[in-house]
Scaffold this motif. Structure first.
Motif, PDB file in Angstrom:
ATOM      1  N   ILE A 296      -0.292  -1.718   5.551  1.00 51.17           N
ATOM      2  CA  ILE A 296      -1.495  -1.439   6.426  1.00 51.17           C
ATOM      3  C   ILE A 296      -3.152  -0.633   6.554  1.00 51.17           C
ATOM      4  N   GLY A 297      -2.578   0.093   7.581  1.00 48.94           N
ATOM      5  CA  GLY A 297      -3.610   1.071   8.179  1.00 48.94           C
ATOM      6  C   GLY A 297      -3.358   1.764   6.849  1.00 48.94           C
ATOM      7  N   LEU A 298      -2.670   2.088   6.237  1.00 45.29           N
ATOM      8  CA  LEU A 298      -3.056   2.449   4.888  1.00 45.29           C
ATOM      9  C   LEU A 298      -4.543   2.119   4.231  1.00 45.29           C
ATOM     10  N   ARG A 299      -4.212   1.000   3.827  1.00 40.58           N
ATOM     11  CA  ARG A 299      -5.317  -0.166   2.723  1.00 40.58           C
ATOM     12  C   ARG A 299      -6.420   0.103   3.613  1.00 40.58           C
ATOM     13  N   ALA A 300      -6.607  -0.739   4.892  1.00 42.98           N
ATOM     14  CA  ALA A 300      -7.850  -0.319   5.890  1.00 42.98           C
ATOM     15  C   ALA A 300      -8.870   0.821   5.990  1.00 42.98           C
ATOM     16  N   ALA A 301      -7.544   1.606   5.808  1.00 43.92           N
ATOM     17  CA  ALA A 301      -8.362   3.545   5.523  1.00 43.92           C
ATOM     18  C   ALA A 301      -9.261   3.771   4.362  1.00 43.92           C
ATOM     19  N   LYS A 302      -8.998   2.665   2.919  1.00 43.80           N
ATOM     20  CA  LYS A 302      -9.045   2.505   2.036  1.00 43.80           C
ATOM     21  C   LYS A 302      -8.327   4.027   1.071  1.00 43.80           C
ATOM     22  N   MET A 303      -7.673   4.519   1.386  1.00 44.28           N
ATOM     23  CA  MET A 303      -7.063   5.109   1.297  1.00 44.28           C
ATOM     24  C   MET A 303      -5.638   4.452   0.212  1.00 44.28           C
ATOM     25  N   ARG A 304      -5.780   3.551  -0.697  1.00 52.40           N
ATOM     26  CA  ARG A 304      -5.408   3.292  -1.855  1.00 52.40           C
ATOM     27  C   ARG A 304      -4.453   3.912  -2.939  1.00 52.40           C
ATOM     28  N   ASP A 305      -4.644   5.354  -3.492  1.00 56.43           N
ATOM     29  CA  ASP A 305      -3.804   5.828  -3.492  1.00 56.43           C
ATOM     30  C   ASP A 305      -2.129   5.553  -2.926  1.00 56.43           C
ATOM     31  N   ASP A 306      -2.942   6.804  -2.045  1.00 55.40           N
ATOM     32  CA  ASP A 306      -1.262   6.495  -1.065  1.00 55.40           C
ATOM     33  C   ASP A 306      -1.083   5.681  -0.381  1.00 55.40           C
ATOM     34  N   ALA A 307      -1.659   4.248  -0.412  1.00 47.30           N
ATOM     35  CA  ALA A 307      -0.967   2.933  -0.265  1.00 47.30           C
ATOM     36  C   ALA A 307       0.293   2.494  -1.251  1.00 47.30           C
ATOM     37  N   ASP A 308      -0.509   2.769  -2.724  1.00 45.77           N
ATOM     38  CA  ASP A 308       0.282   2.341  -3.291  1.00 45.77           C
ATOM     39  C   ASP A 308       1.483   2.618  -3.518  1.00 45.77           C
ATOM     40  N   VAL A 309       1.606   4.303  -3.395  1.00 37.11           N
ATOM     41  CA  VAL A 309       2.980   5.375  -3.093  1.00 37.11           C
ATOM     42  C   VAL A 309       4.026   4.854  -1.930  1.00 37.11           C
ATOM     43  N   LEU A 310       3.599   4.556  -0.893  1.00 37.22           N
ATOM     44  CA  LEU A 310       4.165   3.714   0.532  1.00 37.22           C
ATOM     45  C   LEU A 310       4.880   2.668   0.058  1.00 37.22           C
ATOM     46  N   LEU A 311       4.066   1.826  -0.938  1.00 40.72           N
ATOM     47  CA  LEU A 311       4.311   0.383  -1.099  1.00 40.72           C
ATOM     48  C   LEU A 311       5.444   0.186  -2.362  1.00 40.72           C
ATOM     49  N   TYR A 312       5.684   2.006  -2.938  1.00 37.85           N
ATOM     50  CA  TYR A 312       6.431   2.201  -4.260  1.00 37.85           C
ATOM     51  C   TYR A 312       7.986   2.300  -3.294  1.00 37.85           C
ATOM     52  N   LEU A 313       7.389   3.587  -2.339  1.00 38.81           N
ATOM     53  CA  LEU A 313       8.204   4.464  -1.447  1.00 38.81           C
ATOM     54  C   LEU A 313       9.463   3.398  -0.805  1.00 38.81           C
ATOM     55  N   ILE A 314       8.987   2.030  -0.017  1.00 40.08           N
ATOM     56  CA  ILE A 314       9.535   1.570   0.489  1.00 40.08           C
ATOM     57  C   ILE A 314       9.767  -0.291  -0.579  1.00 40.08           C
TER      58      ILE A 314
END
Length: 358
Positions: A296-314
């Motif tokens: 949620i923090g990555l999404r809120a900070a508008k770091m979409r690519d990093d959030a997508d990578v984190l989602l994949y790792l999860i």
């Protein structure tokens, strides 16, 4: 002049050694020294008056002055076919000399100053010593242990850790470790831990697994985002294995929002190839709630690519119950899109199943 009459005031000791080195080099003129220092670049260029002033000890030289003159003497002697002893021209030794000189100038007992490489040059001139150092010849190798002992007596482990060139500070740390002098080693490394990211990682790399690991742990006691971001950015220029270890040590116990801000700071500083490693390290040992807050923090900070990578790792987790807990936390915070993607990992066709009859 007899050794007993040698100068003891720090500035005079260094000036006398430089004059002796000039004599050994063939006594280049002031004009020649102006030209030779200018050839080293703008930072090292010295006018006649400054050269004369430093050679005669009228004022304390900066480390740049000393190094520029030593290189000028070395180059002049080499061109004349009469090279100077290598140990008399060692940059690290002269940097250590300048550190010791500055420390002695601030000490009321500085009249007892004997110097380091300066001491050896002046002792060689007399052809004997006062009992503090062996005679130095062109082929002699200075004793590393004796050098360490002299530095410790002159400036102490803290100043050595903070101000010696990285390679020299690391060499001193290795000698102290080999001698089992853990207390002095700890003081040196703690002081070195406050140096620039470049110096810390250079020393860590040169110090090996044990000393390098101790130094990194001490450096990471500074929990500021700026410090960690600087270390990660600098790690790109060092060995990858060491960088990964640094990241996992520095990230795994940080609060989640702190990790998000760290990633944001690194992007602001130009990015890093180790962002993925930070994301991976940030997940280790985290609860479902922390994992969801990370995303949620990555999404809120508008770091979409990093959030997508984190989602994949999860999604790579093999613990179905843990994933269900993360999904539940995401739903509680109305992050239905990410919750749906993770649900699809657990049951890829769950949304196609017909509703159960009531």
């Amino acid at each position: 002049m007899r050794t007993a009459d040698a100068p003891k005031v720090p500035v005079q000791v260094v000036a006398s050694a430089l004059l002796e080195l000039r004599r050994l080099a063939g006594k280049p003129s002031l004009d020649q020294l102006v030209r030779l220092t200018k050839q080293q670049g703008p930072r090292w260029a010295m006018p006649r008056t400054t050269i004369d002033d430093k050679l005669h000890g009228r004022s304390a030289p900066k480390v740049e002055h000393v190094l520029a003159l030593v290189v000028a003497f070395r180059d002049y002697a080499t061109a004349a076919g009469n090279p100077l002893p290598r140990e008399f021209c060692d940059e690290g030794a002269w940097r250590s000399e300048c550190v010791a000189m500055d420390r002695a100038l601030a000490d009321p007992r500085s009249h007892d100053y004997r110097g380091m490489v300066a001491r050896d040059i002046l002792a060689a001139r007399e052809g004997h010593t006062d009992g503090t150092a062996p005679p130095v010849t062109a082929s002699a190798e200075p004793s590393e242990t004796a050098w360490v002992e002299h530095v410790l007596r002159t400036v102490g482990p803290e100043t050595a850790g903070k101000e010696l060139p990285p390679k020299d500070a690391t060499a001193m740390a290795n000698v102290l470790q080999a001698a089992g002098r853990t207390e002095e080693l700890g003081r040196l490394l703690r002081a070195a831990a406050g140096r620039s990211a470049h110096d810390v990682l250079t020393m860590s790399e040169a110090g090996g697994l044990d000393i390098g690991g101790q130094l990194i742990r001490l450096a990471l006691e500074d929990h500021s985002i700026a410090r960690m971001a600087a270390l990660v950015t600098e790690a790109e220029h060092h060995h990858a294995d060491g960088a990964v270890g640094l990241i996992h040590l520095g990230v795994r116990h940080r609060p989640i929002l702190n990790v998000v801000n760290l990633i944001k700071t690194i992007h602001t500083n130009g990015g890093s190839p180790f962002i993925g490693e930070i994301l991976s390290a940030g997940l280790r040992g985290r609860s479902a709630r922390e994992v969801s807050l990370f995303l949620i923090g990555l999404r809120a900070a508008k770091m979409r690519d990093d959030a997508d990578v984190l989602l994949y790792l999860i999604s790579l987790s093999h613990d179905k119950n843990e994933l269900l807990n993360v999904i539940s936390c995401l739903k509680e915070r109305h992050r239905y899109a990410d919750a749906t993607k993770l649900r699809a990992v657990i049951e890829p066709l769950w949304w196609r199943r017909p509703p159960r009859p009531r």
